[in-house]
Design a protein around this motif. Structure first.
Motif, PDB file in Angstrom:
ATOM      1  N   UNK A 103      63.587  28.273  20.886  1.00  0.00           N
ATOM      2  CA  UNK A 103      61.899  28.600  20.696  1.00  0.00           C
ATOM      3  C   UNK A 103      61.680  29.965  21.345  1.00  0.00           C
ATOM      4  N   UNK A 104      61.898  30.224  22.412  1.00  0.00           N
ATOM      5  CA  UNK A 104      61.608  31.141  23.251  1.00  0.00           C
ATOM      6  C   UNK A 104      62.097  32.382  22.508  1.00  0.00           C
ATOM      7  N   UNK A 105      63.473  32.364  21.912  1.00  0.00           N
ATOM      8  CA  UNK A 105      64.097  33.483  21.020  1.00  0.00           C
ATOM      9  C   UNK A 105      63.333  33.822  19.813  1.00  0.00           C
ATOM     10  N   UNK A 106      62.931  32.735  19.128  1.00  0.00           N
ATOM     11  CA  UNK A 106      62.001  33.093  17.947  1.00  0.00           C
ATOM     12  C   UNK A 106      60.678  33.758  18.333  1.00  0.00           C
ATOM     13  N   UNK A 107      60.042  32.994  19.497  1.00  0.00           N
ATOM     14  CA  UNK A 107      58.831  33.706  19.850  1.00  0.00           C
ATOM     15  C   UNK A 107      58.771  35.219  20.433  1.00  0.00           C
ATOM     16  N   UNK A 108      60.095  35.629  20.771  1.00  0.00           N
ATOM     17  CA  UNK A 108      60.217  37.021  21.438  1.00  0.00           C
ATOM     18  C   UNK A 108      60.774  37.720  20.585  1.00  0.00           C
ATOM     19  N   UNK A 109      61.484  37.282  19.254  1.00  0.00           N
ATOM     20  CA  UNK A 109      62.312  38.164  18.541  1.00  0.00           C
ATOM     21  C   UNK A 109      63.538  38.426  19.143  1.00  0.00           C
ATOM     22  N   UNK A 110      64.050  37.870  20.250  1.00  0.00           N
ATOM     23  CA  UNK A 110      65.201  38.370  20.703  1.00  0.00           C
ATOM     24  C   UNK A 110      66.276  37.323  20.458  1.00  0.00           C
ATOM     25  N   UNK A 111      67.719  37.619  20.173  1.00  0.00           N
ATOM     26  CA  UNK A 111      68.742  36.735  20.135  1.00  0.00           C
ATOM     27  C   UNK A 111      68.726  35.851  21.182  1.00  0.00           C
TER      28      UNK A 111
END
Length: 93
Positions: free
Chosen positions: A56-64
């Motif tokens: 979820x944090x990956x999606x929210x930040x746009x980071x892999x």
């Protein structure tokens, strides 16, 4: 683990799961975890909750998610005094 191996081999892949280990749990919890707390990862429900938080944090930040984990692990080590901060910036693609 297989997830750790894949993260090292291909850190930009989106198909392998996040690496959920003592460090990942400590970042998730916000404190160093005890062996007893770490044992809770044996529950698929707990393991999946932590993995889902990283995704979820990956999606929210746009980071892999592997790159995000590397960044949070590095910052955790700095915050705990295990490593020194560097003036170098991580390049995120």
């Amino acid at each position: 683990t297989q997830a750790f191996y894949q993260a090292i081999l291909e850190p930009n892949n989106d198909w392998s799961p996040p690496v959920i280990d003592r460090h990942a749990v400590a970042v998730y919890m916000g404190w160093s975890v005890s062996d007893r707390e770490l044992k809770l990862l044996e529950s698929p429900k707990v393991y999946n909750r932590v993995a889902s938080a990283y995704l979820r944090a990956s999606r929210e930040t746009g980071l892999n998610h592997h790159i995000l984990q590397a960044m949070t692990w590095t910052q955790w080590r700095i915050d705990k005094g295990y490593a020194q901060s560097s003036s170098r910036q991580l390049a995120v693609e």
